[in-house]
Design an enzyme around this catalytic site. Structure first.
Site, PDB file in Angstrom:
ATOM      1  N   CYS A   2       0.870  -1.177   0.000  1.00 52.49           N
ATOM      2  CA  CYS A   2       0.000   0.000   0.000  1.00 52.49           C
ATOM      3  C   CYS A   2       0.902   1.221   0.000  1.00 52.49           C
ATOM      4  O   CYS A   2       2.114   1.118   0.216  1.00 52.49           O
ATOM      5  CB  CYS A   2      -0.904   0.027   1.241  1.00 52.49           C
ATOM      6  SG  CYS A   2      -2.099  -1.327   1.341  1.00 52.49           S
ATOM      7  N   GLY A  28      -1.071   0.958  -4.884  1.00 52.72           N
ATOM      8  CA  GLY A  28      -2.400   0.463  -4.576  1.00 52.72           C
ATOM      9  C   GLY A  28      -3.470   1.227  -5.318  1.00 52.72           C
ATOM     10  O   GLY A  28      -3.481   2.457  -5.307  1.00 52.72           O
ATOM     11  N   ASN A 102       0.835  -0.029   5.893  1.00 54.48           N
ATOM     12  CA  ASN A 102       1.310  -0.764   4.730  1.00 54.48           C
ATOM     13  C   ASN A 102       1.980  -2.040   5.220  1.00 54.48           C
ATOM     14  O   ASN A 102       2.877  -1.994   6.055  1.00 54.48           O
ATOM     15  CB  ASN A 102       2.320   0.081   3.936  1.00 54.48           C
ATOM     16  CG  ASN A 102       2.957  -0.707   2.802  1.00 54.48           C
ATOM     17  OD1 ASN A 102       2.347  -1.589   2.219  1.00 54.48           O
ATOM     18  ND2 ASN A 102       4.202  -0.370   2.479  1.00 54.48           N
ATOM     19  N   GLY A 103       1.542  -3.167   4.699  1.00 53.48           N
ATOM     20  CA  GLY A 103       2.122  -4.435   5.110  1.00 53.48           C
ATOM     21  C   GLY A 103       1.052  -5.464   5.380  1.00 53.48           C
ATOM     22  O   GLY A 103      -0.087  -5.356   4.923  1.00 53.48           O
ATOM     23  N   TYR A 259      10.238  -4.776  -8.383  1.00 54.26           N
ATOM     24  CA  TYR A 259       9.001  -4.399  -9.072  1.00 54.26           C
ATOM     25  C   TYR A 259       8.178  -3.320  -8.385  1.00 54.26           C
ATOM     26  O   TYR A 259       7.683  -2.402  -9.031  1.00 54.26           O
ATOM     27  CB  TYR A 259       8.122  -5.660  -9.218  1.00 54.26           C
ATOM     28  CG  TYR A 259       6.732  -5.390  -9.759  1.00 54.26           C
ATOM     29  CD1 TYR A 259       6.519  -5.220 -11.118  1.00 54.26           C
ATOM     30  CD2 TYR A 259       5.635  -5.308  -8.903  1.00 54.26           C
ATOM     31  CE1 TYR A 259       5.234  -4.975 -11.626  1.00 54.26           C
ATOM     32  CE2 TYR A 259       4.352  -5.071  -9.404  1.00 54.26           C
ATOM     33  CZ  TYR A 259       4.155  -4.905 -10.756  1.00 54.26           C
ATOM     34  OH  TYR A 259       2.914  -4.655 -11.250  1.00 54.26           O
ATOM     35  N   SER A 305       8.599  -1.439 -15.427  1.00 56.95           N
ATOM     36  CA  SER A 305       9.631  -1.636 -14.410  1.00 56.95           C
ATOM     37  C   SER A 305      10.832  -2.430 -14.896  1.00 56.95           C
ATOM     38  O   SER A 305      11.882  -2.417 -14.256  1.00 56.95           O
ATOM     39  CB  SER A 305       9.029  -2.297 -13.168  1.00 56.95           C
ATOM     40  OG  SER A 305       8.231  -3.402 -13.523  1.00 56.95           O
ATOM     41  N   ASP A 367      11.441  -9.067 -18.623  1.00 56.49           N
ATOM     42  CA  ASP A 367      10.467  -8.619 -17.625  1.00 56.49           C
ATOM     43  C   ASP A 367      11.135  -8.644 -16.260  1.00 56.49           C
ATOM     44  O   ASP A 367      12.154  -9.318 -16.060  1.00 56.49           O
ATOM     45  CB  ASP A 367       9.227  -9.510 -17.629  1.00 56.49           C
ATOM     46  CG  ASP A 367       7.981  -8.773 -17.140  1.00 56.49           C
ATOM     47  OD1 ASP A 367       8.118  -7.630 -16.656  1.00 56.49           O
ATOM     48  OD2 ASP A 367       6.878  -9.331 -17.245  1.00 56.49           O
ATOM     49  N   ASP A 368      10.548  -7.889 -15.310  1.00 54.55           N
ATOM     50  CA  ASP A 368      11.126  -7.865 -13.967  1.00 54.55           C
ATOM     51  C   ASP A 368      10.929  -9.184 -13.240  1.00 54.55           C
ATOM     52  O   ASP A 368      11.748  -9.607 -12.436  1.00 54.55           O
ATOM     53  CB  ASP A 368      10.520  -6.717 -13.144  1.00 54.55           C
ATOM     54  CG  ASP A 368       9.010  -6.745 -13.189  1.00 54.55           C
ATOM     55  OD1 ASP A 368       8.407  -7.566 -12.490  1.00 54.55           O
ATOM     56  OD2 ASP A 368       8.428  -5.925 -13.931  1.00 54.55           O
TER      57      ASP A 368
END
Length: 513
Positions: A2, A28, A102-103, A259, A305, A367-368
């Site tokens: 988030c 997010g 966040n988490g 990413y 990314s 790609d990442d």
């Protein structure tokens, strides 16, 4: 993941918070919310959707005050489609607290039961963030010497949070009439950065998930909130900080650098952009061991990314770098879209090929990472449809074989394309002529090169080692079962919550006593 932000300023912060959330939107897209404080009164507006859609002019006018917090939500616990789980969360006792998180807490069910049985607190949603808020509230009540709070009491309360809570958490919270507190779990799994601005009215402070939120608004980056540390800013904008855990083991999430974070951010003293260049350099060495570079005509990134890694890989191999995909920037990141059907539908809406970069060429796509493989398979098909003779695929990170339980939506092992498959089998599934993965140690070295002080990472989605030490097979089974229940609710909840928004104004009077 988030995005969170907190500001204590000399003038109204509603625009600062909004602008900060806009540059953190990549973290997010499910919901957004802002809470501000004016004296002892909290004002809040939140709802489902992108920041630009949740907040209108009338909403911004209803958010006065010189300090506040904001949140853009990426669902990892609870339901992705329950608007009631948009943040910030509020609790009125003690003092009045607003919190954004966040988490992901790994012991949330046990804590929720403790809240009811021991602390006599009711948690109204399935969100682990609301559990965390109530744990903080209880610890503040226990730490407060009376009806007044000071920095020492706030830090003591955060110490209590660290003792009880397990998992990943970066937090910003407002305490009515007292100030703003920000803290990070003892492993520092999720990022949190501190910034400062010298205005005409005095020093202003900002804490946010990424440094880019400060760069874009003229704040100077002071540094990171350290793992296990708490920062407290009172209403006179005086800053105090203190370590609040005796068992600190820095282990930031390495997927932030692969990413999640924006390339122009610096987290834990590490440039995200530089780490991705390093990953490209090391991936080139791995490609040489697998594919003759003479068999590759062009290197094409899968935006956005992977661009730095693809550019560095192309340079290291001496192969032309080209942009072969054009991205529709009005389509969200497919990885964080709830629901596999939505992800599959969005890939071709999100990307379109530049046909001349593929026709008659042997192409290496970079790609990442490869998570579920849905996007990778679609992109390989698009490259062949555009005329590519051969399609090689390279991932700047190792195979994702394990679920992440610290805030990234990878909970179901059956959804991960690498689970139970060899590299050759994965290549066959996505339709590539050959597939090259980054080695885990090489990826870690790519990050450590930028800050040798960081030597340990949470790389659980790659190696299955969970740094908090409390994750077992039974836990992962439970997460997957809960995910299945939430997915089954998707259609009805998505329809019923589409236009729901919440506004709140509350006067927290405890600090007046």
């Amino acid at each position: 993941m988030c995005g969170i932000i907190g500001v204590v300023a000399t003038s109204p912060v509603n625009q600062l918070l909004y602008d900060g959330l806009m540059v953190l939107q990549h973290r997010g897209q499910d919901a957004a919310g802002i809470a501000t404080a004016e004296g002892n009164t909290f004002h809040m507006h939140k709802g489902p959707g992108l920041v630009r859609d949740v907040f209108r002019t009338r909403n911004m006018r209803a958010l006065p005050g010189n300090w506040g917090i904001g949140h853009c939500r990426y669902p990892t616990a609870g339901s992705a489609w329950n608007y009631a789980e948009a943040q910030p969360f509020y609790v009125n006792s003690p003092f009045g607290i607003m919190l954004a998180h966040n988490g992901n807490l790994t012991n949330a069910p046990m804590l929720k039961e403790q809240m009811f049985v021991q602390d006599r607190r009711h948690v109204n949603t399935n969100s682990d963030s609301e559990v965390l808020l109530n744990v903080l509230a209880h610890e503040l009540a226990a730490a407060a010497p009376g009806i007044r709070l000071d920095a020492a009491a706030v830090f003591k309360a955060v110490e209590g949070v660290h003792r009880r809570v397990k998992g990943a958490y970066a937090v910003v919270a407002m305490i009515a009439g007292v100030g703003l507190v920000a803290f990070r779990d003892p492993y520092g799994i999720r990022p949190l950065v501190l910034g400062r601005n010298e205005s005409e009215g005095g020093t202003e402070w900002m804490v946010a998930s990424e440094s880019v939120a400060m760069d874009t608004q003229g704040f100077e980056v002071v540094g990171d909130v350290a793992p296990g540390e708490a920062v407290f800013i009172d209403l006179e904008r005086n800053l105090s900080r203190a370590p609040c855990s005796l068992q600190v083991t820095p282990a930031p999430c390495i997927f932030e650098y692969v990413y999640l974070a924006r390339p122009d951010s610096v987290l834990d003293g590490i440039s995200v952009y530089e780490t991705r260049l390093n990953m490209g350099e090391k991936l080139a060495a791995k490609v040489r061991q697998t594919i003759d570079p003479a068999e590759i005509d062009v290197v094409i990134p899968i935006p956005d990314s992977s661009r730095p890694s693809a550019m560095q890989l192309a340079e290291a191999l001496g192969i032309p770098y080209r942009e072969g995909f054009v991205k529709n920037r009005y389509i969200g990141r497919t990885f964080i879209m709830p629901g596999q059907a939505t992800r599959k539908k969005s890939v071709r809406q999100k990307l379109n090929t530049v046909a001349q970069e593929f026709k008659g060429k042997r192409v290496m796509l970079v790609d990442d990472s490869i998570v579920r493989g849905t996007t990778s398979r679609e992109i390989v098909e698009m490259a062949r449809a555009a005329g590519a003779l051969k399609v090689y695929f390279a991932s700047a990170s190792p195979p994702v074989r394990f679920p992440n339980v610290y805030g990234i939506d990878m909970p179901t092992r059956g959804e991960l394309i690498a689970t139970g498959r060899t590299d050759a089998e994965i290549a066959q599934v996505i339709g590539a002529d050959a597939l090259v993965y980054q080695d885990l140690e090489a990826m870690k070295e790519s990050v450590t090169q930028c800050n040798p002080a960081i030597t340990r990472f949470d790389a659980s989605c790659f190696d299955g080692i969970y740094v908090t030490g409390d994750i077992d097979a039974a836990y992962l089974d439970g997460v997957e079962q809960n995910r299945g229940k939430h997915d089954s609710k998707k259609t009805s909840e998505d329809d019923s919550n589409e236009s729901q928004q919440v506004e709140l104004t509350v006067v927290a009077t405890a600090s007046d006593l």
